[in-house]
Design a protein around this motif. Structure first.
Motif: not given
Ligand code: NAD
Length: 740
Positions: A457-463, A478-496
């Motif tokens: 999941a992507l956040d400010y640091d990924s960018m 990436n070596e792990s299975m997923q390229f990226s499941a999208g923006v890190n929503l937990t991170y976004t919700m902490e601000f919200a």
């Protein structure tokens, strides 16, 4: 010799999976069973399978079907004949007799057995026939499980085994590992032992099943199903059969015997139909109380079910040293389990394989562990390990290591393949940089960025890492299975949750700025996606200059499902792609309407073949069967584009209100038919506003910045609503979207 035609005998779970995957590789294949009706049904199952076994469903009829009486002559033409009938030696022997009578000289014959030794399988074959016979042990589901164990005997023609290995690697995309003829080969011998240790130690140490799964899971670099969840997934009855087979095949003195004994609770579960997810439930079950579905977990002591507890052992990142040093039950359990797995795996070298390295890779490919036992040992630290371990007498590998105490004993990765993989190359980086969300590997002539968060999941640091790495040609992989499941929503919700929408806006802007930078920096950027490439992950990929995609990819813009719209350039790029068509040149409404349909429904594609008609991928993007080859292909792209010039910025001419009105008429109908509900309308109207170009008309030219601005404004409006926040929270808590 080349493998151009294949016959698979036995059309059950494995035979049909193997046939489907050969079809994926465009290899003509015939599937035979006792009757044609059975193999026809198997073909129908392939067609309906979820996740789909076929990359391209339209090719289903490239799989021929037949029966072993009337159609056996197809064996004459085959270069490879795979036997995947039931695990019964008498039946397998009969089939081999038939095959070797009929086959053409020199063709390869293999069995998919999971437990019968090659010496027993080939007992009745002539020495000449034994040359061409081996075991090819695929894992289920064949398209998605990367491990293939090839078991050879001393009679084999090695050149032929190599041909088969190369074919399975390059055409079928498998991680093909050669192993010795021992029970369970590499993957199951260590993997099932690990499961049994994790289970028996949980009983011994009085851990609940949730506690065991929370430890023997992500914190150890193991899939989050843990041990009890995995038991339920595989089937508790099937696991009991596997254990019986190990008990029978392994010597009395093997450590496996101690942990394979029948457990009374497990016996009771099987007898009462609690065989796992396919049965009434297993260690976990779904119960309905007052019309509400509740996940329950079994109490290992009493056998009673109670609502499952969410255990957070506060160990998000894999840090084995920290984990085993914890002074609580989780730390003790982790050490006990890990040390026993290391001791067992090392005690089997060189009996099961000369290359201990292959055991690690088998665990990675076959069980999705991020590290195998020997890498775990290196991570814990050799001196540290020997300080803590009580006994390893008779374990030659550990006795030798105890003498040298070589902290770097592991050496290079992925010895089983000649391909220059990410796993190998990472270790040769001259310079490593990065942050808690991504690593940057720096080489002389290019950089690699690998995301390192949960599901990437992507956040400010990924960018930040992406931006920093564009000082040279860049490969995002990436070596792990997923390229990226999208923006890190937990991170976004902490601000919200704190009402801090300014920070969310700042993040989205930075996301946009970084993606724009990827597209227009002076150096080429290649994305090499595999697995989930959703939402923000897709936006990173689509704004890279080149794409080298694995054939197992789940790709799409799914933001509307959580009450948002794509705001990292997803709307903009999809519009650009659809505007660049003949239809769009003739009809200004065509592109916005198409993209409205795709993003509005959050459509996803499960392969490049499905992705192209949606324009998530383009014909010129590379599609690759072997995940190990993604880096190699990406590097080739960079070499071929040394005189790279960034593209020209896209200009958008969009119809504005005219097409927006058309979209709203469509929405009103869906609303009246109750296909979308109140908040669905709010989201869709915001999307309509962005895709129509906002306050514009067809003669006005909009820039990419204008489009980014429209995306950002709509996104901010939506994230500030309680309804969208509820949707995000629900999805984060349950892994599933709210329906509307
Ligand atoms: P299955 O029971 O799903 O299918 C077996 C098929 O063989 C059936 O369709 C049956 O009709 C057919 N069959 C039986 N006798 C036959 C004969 N004489 N000629 C032709 N077909 C005949 O079994 P499966 O799970 O697909 O397993 C097949 C093999 O693969 C076994 O050796 C098993 O040990 C091995 N294996 C299974 C898995 C797994 O997860 N299921 C994984 C790896 C290996």
């Amino acid at each position: 010799m080349e493998i151009r035609k294949v016959v698979v005998i036995g059309s059950g779970t494995m035979g049909s999976g193997i046939a489907a995957h050969l079809c994926n590789a465009n290899v003509p294949v015939t599937l035979l069973d006792l009757t044609t009706e059975i193999s026809e049904k198997a073909r129908e199952r392939i067609k309906q399978s979820r996740p789909p076994l076929l990359i391209d469903k339209a090719k289903i009829n490239n799989i021929d079907v037949g029966n072993i009486e009337d159609d056996f002559n197809v064996v004459k033409e085959a270069d490879w004949i795979v036997e995947a009938v039931v695990e019964r030696i008498d039946i397998k022997h009969n089939i081999y007799e038939k095959i070797f009578k009929e086959r053409k000289n020199g063709s390869i014959v293999s069995s998919n057995t999971s437990s019968i030794p090659i010496s027993v399988l080939s007992k009745k074959l002539s020495t000449e026939d034994k040359k061409d016979f081996c075991i090819t042990h695929f894992f289920n589901p064949v398209r998605y499980m990367d491990l293939l164990e090839i078991v050879k005997s001393e009679n084999n023609d090695l050149q032929k085994i190599n041909t088969l290995k190369k074919f399975c690697e390059l055409s079928l995309g498998k991680g093909a590992i050669i192993c010795n003829d021992t029970p369970g080969f590499l993957g199951n011998r260590i993997g099932v032992f690990a499961m049994q240790i994790a289970m028996t130690e949980a009983f011994k140490m009085n851990l609940s099943i949730e506690e065991a799964d929370a430890t023997f899971g992500r914190p150890m670099g193991i899939p989050k199903t843990g041990v009890f969840g995995l038991y339920d997934l595989i089937g508790i009855d099937l696991m009991a059969d596997v254990l019986k087979s190990f008990i029978k095949e392994l010597p009395e003195s093997d450590e496996f015997q101690k942990v394979a004994k029948e457990i009374p609770l497990v016996k009771k579960l099987i007898e009462t139909g609690y065989t796992g997810r396919k049965g009434k439930g297993g260690f976990y079950r779904m119960n309905k109380i007052d019309g509400k579905k509740i996940l329950e977990a079994i109490n290992l002591e009493t056998g009673e079910y109670a609502p499952s507890e969410k255990i957070n052992i506060k160990s998000e990142k894999v840090d084995l040293k920290a984990l085993i040093n914890r002074n609580d039950k989780y730390g003790k359990y982790a050490w006990s389990v890990i040390s026993k797995i290391i001791c067992y795996a090392s005690s089997l070298v060189p009996g099961i394989t000369d290359e201990f390295n292959d055991i690690d890779e088998a665990m990675r490919l076959g069980f999705n562990w991020s590290k195998g036992p020997f890498e775990m040992l290196e991570e814990i630290g050799v001196v540290n390990f020997f300080d803590r371990i009580e006994s390893y007498e008779g374990n030659k590998f550990l006795e030798e290591l105890a003498k040298t105490k070589n902290e770097k004993f592991h050496g290079i990765r992925q010895k089983y393949t000649d391909i220059e993989t990410l796993g190998k190359v990472k270790k040769t980086a001259t310079n490593v940089d990065g942050n808690s969300s991504a690593s940057i590997y720096r080489f002389n002539d290019y950089n690699i960025v690998e995301f390192t968060t949960k599901a990437n999941a992507l956040d400010y640091d990924s960018m930040d890492a992406l931006k920093k790495a564009t000082d040279k040609p860049l490969i995002i992989i990436n070596e792990s299975m997923q390229f990226s499941a999208g923006v890190n929503l937990t991170y976004t919700m902490e601000f919200a949750d704190k009402g801090d929408f300014k920070s969310i806006e700042k993040f989205v802007r930075y996301f946009q700025e970084t993606c724009k930078h990827l597209k227009y920096s002076d150096h080429p950027v290649v994305s090499a996606p595999s697995g989930l490439t959703l939402g923000g992950g897709f936006e990173v990929m689509v704004q890279s200059n080149f794409v080298a995609s694995h054939t197992n990819i789940v790709v799409g813009l799914v933001e509307t499902i959580v009450g948002l719209i794509p705001a990292g350039g997803g709307c903009k790029e999809m519009l650009a792609r659809w505007l660049d068509t003949q239809e769009a040149k003739n009809d200004p409404h065509y592109a916005p309407m198409k993209v409205f349909d795709i993003i509005g429904y959050g459509k996803t594609a499960t392969s490049p073949v499905e992705a192209e008609p949606l324009k998530y991928l383009r014909p010129k993007d590379k599609k690759i069967m072997n995940r190990n080859s993604l880096l190699d292909v990406s590097k080739k792209i960079l070499t071929e584009n040394q005189d790279f010039k960034p593209p020209k910025e896209t200009i958008f001419n969009l119809p504005g209100k005219e097409v927006k009105d058309k979209m709203i008429v469509m929405l009103d109908k869906l609303y009246n038919d109750k296909i979308i509900l109140d908040h669905g309308m709010v989201v869709a109207k915001e999307l309509a506003h962005v895709l129509s170009g906002g306050d514009t008309n067809i003669d006005k030219s909009l820039t990419e910045e204008d489009l980014y601005k429209l995306e950002l404004d709509a996104f901010m409006k939506l994230i500030e609503t309680k309804e969208t926040q509820d949707r995000i929270k629900h999805t984060l808590a349950t892994g599933k979207p709210l329906n509307n």
